[in-house]
Design an enzyme around this catalytic site. Sequence first.
Site, PDB file in Angstrom:
ATOM      1  N   LYS A 275      -2.073  -3.592  14.237  1.00  0.00           N
ATOM      2  CA  LYS A 275      -1.485  -2.410  13.605  1.00  0.00           C
ATOM      3  C   LYS A 275      -1.224  -1.324  14.648  1.00  0.00           C
ATOM      4  CE  LYS A 275      -3.843  -2.771   9.107  1.00  0.00           C
ATOM      5  NZ  LYS A 275      -2.641  -2.874   8.273  1.00  0.00           N
ATOM      6  N   ARG A 349      -5.682 -11.406   1.645  1.00  0.00           N
ATOM      7  CA  ARG A 349      -5.375 -12.510   0.733  1.00  0.00           C
ATOM      8  C   ARG A 349      -6.057 -13.801   1.179  1.00  0.00           C
ATOM      9  NH1 ARG A 349       0.924 -11.441   1.660  1.00  0.00           N
ATOM     10  NH2 ARG A 349       0.044  -9.358   1.972  1.00  0.00           N
TER      11      ARG A 349
HETATM   12  N1  BES Z   1      -5.419  -3.503   4.471  1.00  0.00           N
HETATM   13  C1  BES Z   1      -4.020  -3.626   4.565  1.00  0.00           C
HETATM   14  C2  BES Z   1      -3.274  -2.907   3.442  1.00  0.00           C
HETATM   15  C3  BES Z   1      -3.371  -1.408   3.449  1.00  0.00           C
HETATM   16  C4  BES Z   1      -2.454  -0.668   4.159  1.00  0.00           C
HETATM   17  C5  BES Z   1      -4.329  -0.745   2.720  1.00  0.00           C
HETATM   18  C6  BES Z   1      -2.509   0.718   4.152  1.00  0.00           C
HETATM   19  C7  BES Z   1      -4.383   0.625   2.716  1.00  0.00           C
HETATM   20  C8  BES Z   1      -3.475   1.370   3.427  1.00  0.00           C
HETATM   21  C9  BES Z   1      -3.620  -5.090   4.514  1.00  0.00           C
HETATM   22  O1  BES Z   1      -4.521  -5.973   5.090  1.00  0.00           O
HETATM   23  C10 BES Z   1      -2.358  -5.218   5.277  1.00  0.00           C
HETATM   24  O2  BES Z   1      -2.381  -5.005   6.451  1.00  0.00           O
HETATM   25  N2  BES Z   1      -1.268  -5.565   4.591  1.00  0.00           N
HETATM   26  C11 BES Z   1      -0.005  -5.698   5.203  1.00  0.00           C
HETATM   27  C12 BES Z   1       0.633  -6.952   4.702  1.00  0.00           C
HETATM   28  C13 BES Z   1       1.861  -7.375   5.466  1.00  0.00           C
HETATM   29  C14 BES Z   1       1.481  -7.827   6.857  1.00  0.00           C
HETATM   30  C15 BES Z   1       2.537  -8.507   4.729  1.00  0.00           C
HETATM   31  C16 BES Z   1       0.832  -4.465   4.815  1.00  0.00           C
HETATM   32  O3  BES Z   1       0.679  -3.987   3.689  1.00  0.00           O
HETATM   33  O4  BES Z   1       1.573  -3.980   5.663  1.00  0.00           O
HETATM   34 MN    MN Z   2      -4.209  -6.208   7.171  1.00  0.00          MN
END
Ligand code: BES
Ligand code: MN
Length: 498
Positions: A275, A349
Amino acid sequence: MKISFADATLPKSGALAVGIWAGRKLTEAASDLDRRSDGLITRALSAAGRFSGKQEELLPIVGVSGLEGLSQLILVGLGDPAKLDALVLQRVGGALQAHLAKVGASEATFLFDALDGAAVPAAQAAAELAFGALLRSYRFDKYRTTLKEDQKPSLKKLTLALPDKAGARKLFERHQAVAEGVFLTRDLVSEPANVLYPETFAERCQELAELGIEVEVLDEKKMRKLGMGALLAVGQGSDRESRMVVMQWKGGGKEQPVAFVGKGVTFDTGGISIKPAQGMEDMKWDMGGAGVVVGLMKALAGRKAKVNAVGVIGLVENMPSGKAQRPGDVVTSMSGQTIEVLNTDAEGRLVLADALWYTQDRFKPQFMVDLATLTGAIIVSLGSLNAGLFSNDDALSDRLISAGKAVDEPVWRMPLGDAYDRQIDSDIADVKNIGGGREGGAIIAAQFLQRFVNGVPWAHLDIAGMVWSKKDGPVAPKGGTGYGVRLLDRFIADNYEG
Ligand code: BES
Ligand code: MN
Ligand code: ZN
């Protein structure tokens, strides 16, 4: 803050609060007090500018004459009596608590009468107001070594004074148990990830054994034996070992349990699909779903709920390293399905895939509800006002929606469907962990989970927008909200207790 219930008599010290109806109409307690103080309230109201007695409006009067020993009198807007229900009272309690804490009051009494015409009886009104005040009083001061004078907690005691103090106390006991669950959830999401990681999170769960909850901790060896290749792949890049915690509260009869499953990513860097730095600190609360499950179990045990409930949480840390999984890796889940991991940041997931499969396989539950901070996409869809609800069962969905309305923790149902599902068919494995693009990201994630529920009635709550708040809310200070504990407690109380 201690909450107590007392007879409806004037206190001799501290702050005093009385209710005012909409249109500046005095409640019985207020007009009593007005008589005893030579019209203090009437005079204050006439000098008070815009205060009209709307819900949550407050009018503090300092330097009160004629009321011996009292530090201040607070006129509390209760709005229209016919609309004074549990939720309004909780918000009023929260507003009053915040005011008292801000001005540095150490003791306060709310003087109630029968609240004629209110939507709830006075005993319930007092219990709800106290509940709101208690929820708002939460603090997480563990890591402050010094507190400035104006940061110190001041309010030690809030007393609700009313004729039926015993009735109010009885109703409040149950609220208190729920608040303790909410506070545990807030504590867990507030903890930094260097302190709260899978092993220490599991230790915190073990403390629930004191309440009669059976707690088992599965270590990596055990999970490997069970075939949890999806969950373990997420944790493999971390120096911290992964864990799964299984909690059981057996308060019901012979019926099959209800089950709650939580995403517990104690820190989500994204892994190799890393990230951006901006905002990454928020990912300490990527264990929020697991936090709700644990808080819920505590609430259920605390109020001795007549239900058999199982809580299962998957605890991992998602880190990049030489041991981390790579984009393109194929892993085998406990269900036997193979997963092509195209983005290591879609890790929640993977954790839930094994946690859900394990839960239905072992417990044959009536249904499963999972909670997860699963996608940023749900925040784009619903903001921070509703959690996303995805389900294969209409009755289950309706029950969650009603419970959400009843406690002001709303959920909004989102669609599922074959056309979405096809987007996660993989070219080389049974399923891939992301779709083609960013479209419908929260739905794609839910479709992925659905492949691991084995047809059991299931609901998924994507709570990414709900776990943390940057500003104070009516019954929660800024920070961890504890969203979901009250919702699920109510959902169980209304539908699954004998
Ligand atoms: N934990 C994150 C989702 C999240 C993002 C929660 C911001 C709270 C605030 C999750 O693991 C994630 O990174 N999801 C990705 C999925 C994508 C790679 C398909 C997302 O939402 O960008
Ligand atoms: Mn994630
Ligand atoms: Zn995550």
